[in-house]
Design an enzyme around this catalytic site. Sequence first.
Site, PDB file in Angstrom:
ATOM      1  N   HIS A  23      48.609  35.877  46.516  1.00 50.54           N
ATOM      2  CA  HIS A  23      47.957  35.845  45.192  1.00 50.54           C
ATOM      3  C   HIS A  23      47.748  37.266  44.675  1.00 50.54           C
ATOM      4  O   HIS A  23      48.083  37.579  43.519  1.00 50.54           O
ATOM      5  CB  HIS A  23      46.624  35.110  45.312  1.00 50.54           C
ATOM      6  CG  HIS A  23      45.811  35.070  44.062  1.00 50.54           C
ATOM      7  ND1 HIS A  23      45.693  33.934  43.287  1.00 50.54           N
ATOM      8  CD2 HIS A  23      45.074  36.026  43.429  1.00 50.54           C
ATOM      9  CE1 HIS A  23      44.917  34.187  42.242  1.00 50.54           C
ATOM     10  NE2 HIS A  23      44.524  35.468  42.316  1.00 50.54           N
ATOM     11  N   GLU A  24      47.212  38.134  45.530  1.00 49.12           N
ATOM     12  CA  GLU A  24      46.949  39.506  45.107  1.00 49.12           C
ATOM     13  C   GLU A  24      48.235  40.309  44.940  1.00 49.12           C
ATOM     14  O   GLU A  24      48.323  41.176  44.056  1.00 49.12           O
ATOM     15  CB  GLU A  24      46.010  40.198  46.110  1.00 49.12           C
ATOM     16  CG  GLU A  24      44.652  39.536  46.269  1.00 49.12           C
ATOM     17  CD  GLU A  24      43.876  39.452  44.971  1.00 49.12           C
ATOM     18  OE1 GLU A  24      44.074  40.312  44.095  1.00 49.12           O
ATOM     19  OE2 GLU A  24      43.063  38.509  44.830  1.00 49.12           O
ATOM     20  N   HIS A  70      49.601  39.888  41.544  1.00 49.25           N
ATOM     21  CA  HIS A  70      48.907  40.784  40.610  1.00 49.25           C
ATOM     22  C   HIS A  70      49.511  42.183  40.670  1.00 49.25           C
ATOM     23  O   HIS A  70      49.845  42.785  39.649  1.00 49.25           O
ATOM     24  CB  HIS A  70      47.422  40.894  40.973  1.00 49.25           C
ATOM     25  CG  HIS A  70      46.589  39.718  40.609  1.00 49.25           C
ATOM     26  ND1 HIS A  70      46.607  39.132  39.367  1.00 49.25           N
ATOM     27  CD2 HIS A  70      45.675  39.020  41.336  1.00 49.25           C
ATOM     28  CE1 HIS A  70      45.737  38.128  39.335  1.00 49.25           C
ATOM     29  NE2 HIS A  70      45.165  38.041  40.524  1.00 49.25           N
ATOM     30  N   ASP A  83      45.061  35.954  36.698  1.00 48.62           N
ATOM     31  CA  ASP A  83      44.421  34.738  37.183  1.00 48.62           C
ATOM     32  C   ASP A  83      44.531  33.610  36.165  1.00 48.62           C
ATOM     33  O   ASP A  83      44.456  33.841  34.957  1.00 48.62           O
ATOM     34  CB  ASP A  83      42.947  34.995  37.493  1.00 48.62           C
ATOM     35  CG  ASP A  83      42.762  35.872  38.725  1.00 48.62           C
ATOM     36  OD1 ASP A  83      43.578  35.761  39.658  1.00 48.62           O
ATOM     37  OD2 ASP A  83      41.797  36.655  38.732  1.00 48.62           O
TER      38      ASP A  83
END
Length: 327
Positions: free
Chosen positions: A164-165, A168, A175
């Site tokens: 998830h990170e 980014h 998000d």
Amino acid sequence: MTHRDNAGSVGSLKFVTFLVALSPVLLLLGARVQLQDNGYDGILIAINPQVPENQNLITNIKEMITEASFYLFNATKRRVFFRNIQILIPATWNANNYSKVKQESYEKADVIVTDWNGVQGDDPYTLQYRGCGKEGRYIHFTPNFLLNDDLIAGYGSRGRVFVHEWAHLRWGVFDEYNNDKPFYINGQNQIKVTRCSSDITGIFVCEKGPCPQENCIISKLFKEGCVFIYNSTQNATASIMFMQSLSSVVEFCNASTHNQEAPNLQNQICSLRSAWDVMADSADFKGSLPWKGSELPPPPTFTVTQAGDKVVCLVLDVSSKMAEVTF
């Protein structure tokens, strides 16, 4: 970015030069993360010098990245994985036959491990400020997040969180949830839960327990005290940028699953585009084909290096003209 301080002259002082022998990475950009043959090389994870020594940190970082590599590989349709990772430990830790640092430094790390005293608590986060599709600055984890297994229930496995990170950091996606606005009114004047995809199911809970949705709505406003609890068992496979903790979630939202109505950062910053759409425009995806064959890639390899002490050298002019200068 190279930083250089130019020394000037003061009075009869001919010149005074301060040379600071720091890691070369402060003087040069250094090696960037490279994607070669579907694998990322050169990722640097650095532990802050103020973090107390704990060998479990190194062990858990390795386990996190190994899990993340296979999860990312499947989530990107066999496009990318993590090949080589370097872990930089502080000079304050006991020496244990670690390799000495060459060009790496904590300040230039892709992932940092340090305590955080702000509102985030132990929430992992990525520093992003360049906009949609642009790389972020770094990923931040606290030591407690990496060591406390009790947090896994809320966040999901550390490997899933890292992916998830990483999305980014590497691809500039955002998000798909919104803690400040968990509900919204859709085009049909219906109150909906802010989520991606809309196929993720759950139940409304009022003050006294589960309740129908209409019990939580007063004049098209959400009643205080009502919450939406997501079912632990789901059929929806997306999305990693919404709730990677759900076991069924193994994909990023694409054009067919993305919820354009949800009031989240992904829609606001990326002009309603799905995470997969943004990722597909990246150099990583445009320049690579899926991994050949049916086998999985090898697990990541790790190199643990230890930072050295910084040396400060003072170079002075000791000519006769400097005889009357006092420091």
